[in-house]
Motif scaffolding. Structure first.
Motif, mmCIF file in Angstrom:
data_model
loop_
_atom_site.group_PDB
_atom_site.id
_atom_site.type_symbol
_atom_site.label_atom_id
_atom_site.label_comp_id
_atom_site.label_asym_id
_atom_site.label_seq_id
_atom_site.Cartn_x
_atom_site.Cartn_y
_atom_site.Cartn_z
ATOM 1 N N THR A 26 0.853 -1.183 0.000
ATOM 2 C CA THR A 26 0.000 0.000 0.000
ATOM 3 C C THR A 26 0.886 1.229 0.000
ATOM 4 O O THR A 26 1.686 1.429 0.925
ATOM 5 N N MET A 27 0.745 2.058 -1.029
ATOM 6 C CA MET A 27 1.545 3.270 -1.142
ATOM 7 C C MET A 27 0.861 4.420 -0.400
ATOM 8 O O MET A 27 -0.337 4.659 -0.575
ATOM 9 N N ALA A 28 1.623 5.131 0.406
ATOM 10 C CA ALA A 28 1.138 6.331 1.081
ATOM 11 C C ALA A 28 2.136 7.451 0.838
ATOM 12 O O ALA A 28 3.214 7.233 0.270
ATOM 13 N N ASP A 30 4.103 8.996 2.798
ATOM 14 C CA ASP A 30 5.366 8.927 3.518
ATOM 15 C C ASP A 30 6.093 7.603 3.363
ATOM 16 O O ASP A 30 7.221 7.456 3.853
ATOM 17 N N GLY A 31 5.460 6.615 2.711
ATOM 18 C CA GLY A 31 6.150 5.352 2.561
ATOM 19 C C GLY A 31 5.245 4.250 2.062
ATOM 20 O O GLY A 31 4.130 4.492 1.594
ATOM 21 N N VAL A 32 5.744 3.018 2.167
ATOM 22 C CA VAL A 32 5.061 1.854 1.624
ATOM 23 C C VAL A 32 4.919 0.806 2.721
ATOM 24 O O VAL A 32 5.900 0.438 3.370
ATOM 25 N N THR A 33 3.692 0.332 2.917
ATOM 26 C CA THR A 33 3.441 -0.755 3.848
ATOM 27 C C THR A 33 3.278 -2.052 3.070
ATOM 28 O O THR A 33 2.451 -2.132 2.154
ATOM 29 N N VAL A 34 4.075 -3.048 3.410
ATOM 30 C CA VAL A 34 3.974 -4.366 2.794
ATOM 31 C C VAL A 34 3.238 -5.283 3.754
ATOM 32 O O VAL A 34 3.551 -5.328 4.954
ATOM 33 N N THR A 35 2.271 -6.022 3.237
ATOM 34 C CA THR A 35 1.463 -6.914 4.064
ATOM 35 C C THR A 35 1.453 -8.316 3.472
ATOM 36 O O THR A 35 1.728 -8.524 2.294
ATOM 37 N N ASP A 36 1.107 -9.289 4.310
ATOM 38 C CA ASP A 36 0.923 -10.668 3.884
ATOM 39 C C ASP A 36 -0.412 -11.139 4.442
ATOM 40 O O ASP A 36 -0.574 -11.259 5.656
ATOM 41 N N GLY A 37 -1.384 -11.350 3.565
ATOM 42 C CA GLY A 37 -2.706 -11.733 4.012
ATOM 43 C C GLY A 37 -3.347 -10.691 4.903
ATOM 44 O O GLY A 37 -4.122 -11.011 5.803
ATOM 45 N N GLY A 38 -3.001 -9.429 4.667
ATOM 46 C CA GLY A 38 -3.543 -8.324 5.454
ATOM 47 C C GLY A 38 -2.739 -7.995 6.690
ATOM 48 O O GLY A 38 -2.953 -6.941 7.301
ATOM 49 N N PHE A 43 7.307 -1.554 7.005
ATOM 50 C CA PHE A 43 7.034 -0.228 6.436
ATOM 51 C C PHE A 43 8.349 0.353 5.956
ATOM 52 O O PHE A 43 9.322 0.424 6.720
ATOM 53 N N TYR A 44 8.389 0.757 4.679
ATOM 54 C CA TYR A 44 9.584 1.362 4.080
ATOM 55 C C TYR A 44 9.317 2.864 3.982
ATOM 56 O O TYR A 44 8.451 3.294 3.228
ATOM 57 N N ARG A 45 10.087 3.648 4.736
ATOM 58 C CA ARG A 45 9.873 5.092 4.736
ATOM 59 C C ARG A 45 10.557 5.720 3.530
ATOM 60 O O ARG A 45 11.760 5.570 3.331
ATOM 61 N N THR A 46 9.769 6.441 2.738
ATOM 62 C CA THR A 46 10.291 7.085 1.528
ATOM 63 C C THR A 46 10.233 8.607 1.591
ATOM 64 O O THR A 46 10.694 9.282 0.665
ATOM 65 N N LYS A 47 9.667 9.147 2.683
ATOM 66 C CA LYS A 47 9.631 10.593 2.879
ATOM 67 C C LYS A 47 9.826 10.874 4.357
ATOM 68 O O LYS A 47 9.234 10.206 5.209
ATOM 69 N N ALA A 48 10.651 11.867 4.664
ATOM 70 C CA ALA A 48 10.900 12.210 6.061
ATOM 71 C C ALA A 48 9.618 12.668 6.730
ATOM 72 O O ALA A 48 8.836 13.420 6.155
ATOM 73 N N ARG A 116 8.673 4.617 -6.757
ATOM 74 C CA ARG A 116 8.315 3.482 -5.921
ATOM 75 C C ARG A 116 7.422 2.575 -6.752
ATOM 76 O O ARG A 116 6.513 3.053 -7.437
ATOM 77 N N ALA A 117 7.678 1.273 -6.699
ATOM 78 C CA ALA A 117 6.860 0.343 -7.469
ATOM 79 C C ALA A 117 6.823 -0.992 -6.748
ATOM 80 O O ALA A 117 7.761 -1.358 -6.029
ATOM 81 N N PHE A 118 5.728 -1.710 -6.938
ATOM 82 C CA PHE A 118 5.586 -3.045 -6.355
ATOM 83 C C PHE A 118 5.039 -3.968 -7.422
ATOM 84 O O PHE A 118 3.957 -3.727 -7.985
ATOM 85 N N ALA A 119 5.800 -5.015 -7.751
ATOM 86 C CA ALA A 119 5.376 -5.955 -8.786
ATOM 87 C C ALA A 119 5.959 -7.324 -8.484
ATOM 88 O O ALA A 119 7.124 -7.437 -8.068
ATOM 89 N N ASP A 120 5.151 -8.363 -8.668
ATOM 90 C CA ASP A 120 5.590 -9.746 -8.472
ATOM 91 C C ASP A 120 6.215 -9.958 -7.096
ATOM 92 O O ASP A 120 7.204 -10.687 -6.948
ATOM 93 N N GLY A 121 5.645 -9.298 -6.095
ATOM 94 C CA GLY A 121 6.110 -9.484 -4.730
ATOM 95 C C GLY A 121 7.377 -8.737 -4.356
ATOM 96 O O GLY A 121 7.927 -8.958 -3.276
ATOM 97 N N VAL A 122 7.859 -7.853 -5.224
ATOM 98 C CA VAL A 122 9.095 -7.113 -4.965
ATOM 99 C C VAL A 122 8.803 -5.613 -4.925
ATOM 100 O O VAL A 122 8.220 -5.062 -5.862
ATOM 101 N N LEU A 123 9.218 -4.974 -3.840
ATOM 102 C CA LEU A 123 9.133 -3.522 -3.718
ATOM 103 C C LEU A 123 10.437 -2.914 -4.229
ATOM 104 O O LEU A 123 11.522 -3.296 -3.781
ATOM 105 N N THR A 124 10.323 -1.980 -5.172
ATOM 106 C CA THR A 124 11.496 -1.292 -5.719
ATOM 107 C C THR A 124 11.390 0.189 -5.397
ATOM 108 O O THR A 124 10.375 0.825 -5.702
#
Length: 286
Positions: A26-28, A30-38, A43-48, A116-124
């Motif tokens: 889920t892109m927000a 300030d960053g990206v939250t990665v989940t597994d089955g919800g 959380f990868y912070r991409t903005k201070a 920021r991108a998420f594809a095939d289970g990989v966050l770039t």
């Protein structure tokens, strides 16, 4: 993304299959939250979060245990406010042959997330490195690949970071002292209670780096007050396993040391490739 998993027990407890369809991002702002089955994985912070602290981005926190509830990392602890979950940074950053700042303390060196991108289970995540004048000195591409849970409930996460200078005279170095710490690091919760095991043998922390195997296990006491999880991590630089470790049984971080005190030079356009694998398993799983 090529997998890196230097863990002897991995075949038994960790899934080496690609991320399942349940792993999502889920892109927000300030960053990206990665989940597994919800359930949250990281959380990868991409903005201070604070404009007054513009260098505090490009790291992972929180990192969750496979239960999706237990937070295993700390960010901005009172004892070392520059520590930030799972992070990769260096005290010595040189461009055009001169120091441009301190990435560990986030002084003089800035970051700007460009994609920021998420594809095939990989966050770039793509990030520009900036000097104090806002001039780009390097490009970073970091990929984070969480795996689905293994049969014993362990989670593996692969990190790949490629840093490519866009100027000459570029170099990265650890602390300019006998410790020489720098590179891929983890600030866990309750770090003063940790013990360390590598190649099946206890490792005793010292002030300076210790030599051990290519994988380090961080273990808390098996008591109710501590996480019921073990963190294993290992690192490579330019394809070579790192076996030098800064370890602290105190309020501090843990670090697989690269390159050490002496700065590692990179020519303009020459990439530095760092690989790290983190496996979080139930305490006692081997």
């Amino acid at each position: 993304m090529r997998a890196f998993l230097p863990l002897a027990f991995a075949a038994a407890v960790v899934s080496t299959a690609p991320a399942s369809a349940q792993i999502a991002a889920t892109m927000a702002g300030d960053g990206v939250t990665v989940t597994d089955g919800g359930k949250p994985v990281l959380f990868y912070r991409t903005k201070a979060a604070d404009p007054a602290d513009p260098g505090r981005l490009n790291f992972v926190h929180p990192l969750y245990a496979p239960d999706g509830k237990t937070v295993l990392t700390e960010e901005k602890p009172a004892d070392h406010i520059h520590h930030r979950g799972v992070f990769w940074s260096w005290h010595q950053v040189l461009a055009n042959g001169a120091s441009v700042g301190d990435g560990w303390f986030m002084q003089g060196l800035g970051f700007r997330t460009t994609d920021r991108a998420f594809a095939d289970g990989v966050l770039t995540v793509k990030v520009d490195w900036l000097d104090a004048k806002g001039v780009v000195i390097a490009n970073e591409v970091t990929k984070v690949a969480p795996r689905k849970l293994g049969p014993e409930g362990a989670r593996r996460i692969d990190f790949e970071t490629v840093i490519t200078p866009v100027v000459g005279g570029f170099a990265l170095g650890g602390s300019d002292d006998v410790k020489g710490y720098g590179g891929f690091s983890i600030r866990t919760i309750k770090p003063d209670a940790l013990s360390f095991v590598s190649d099946g043998k206890p490792v005793t922390p010292t002030n300076e780096a210790v030599e051990a195997g290519g994988v380090m296990a961080l273990e808390w006491p098996k008591e109710a007050a501590y996480p019921a999880w073990t963190i294993h991590f290992g690192c490579k630089a330019q394809g070579k396993p790192i076996t030098s470790w800064i370890l602290r049984k105190s309020l501090s971080m843990q670090n697989c040391v690269f390159p050490g005190r002496q700065p590692f030079p990179l020519a303009k356009g020459q990439p530095l490739r760092l690989e790290s694998s983190v496996v979080v398993s139930p305490a006692g799983a081997r």
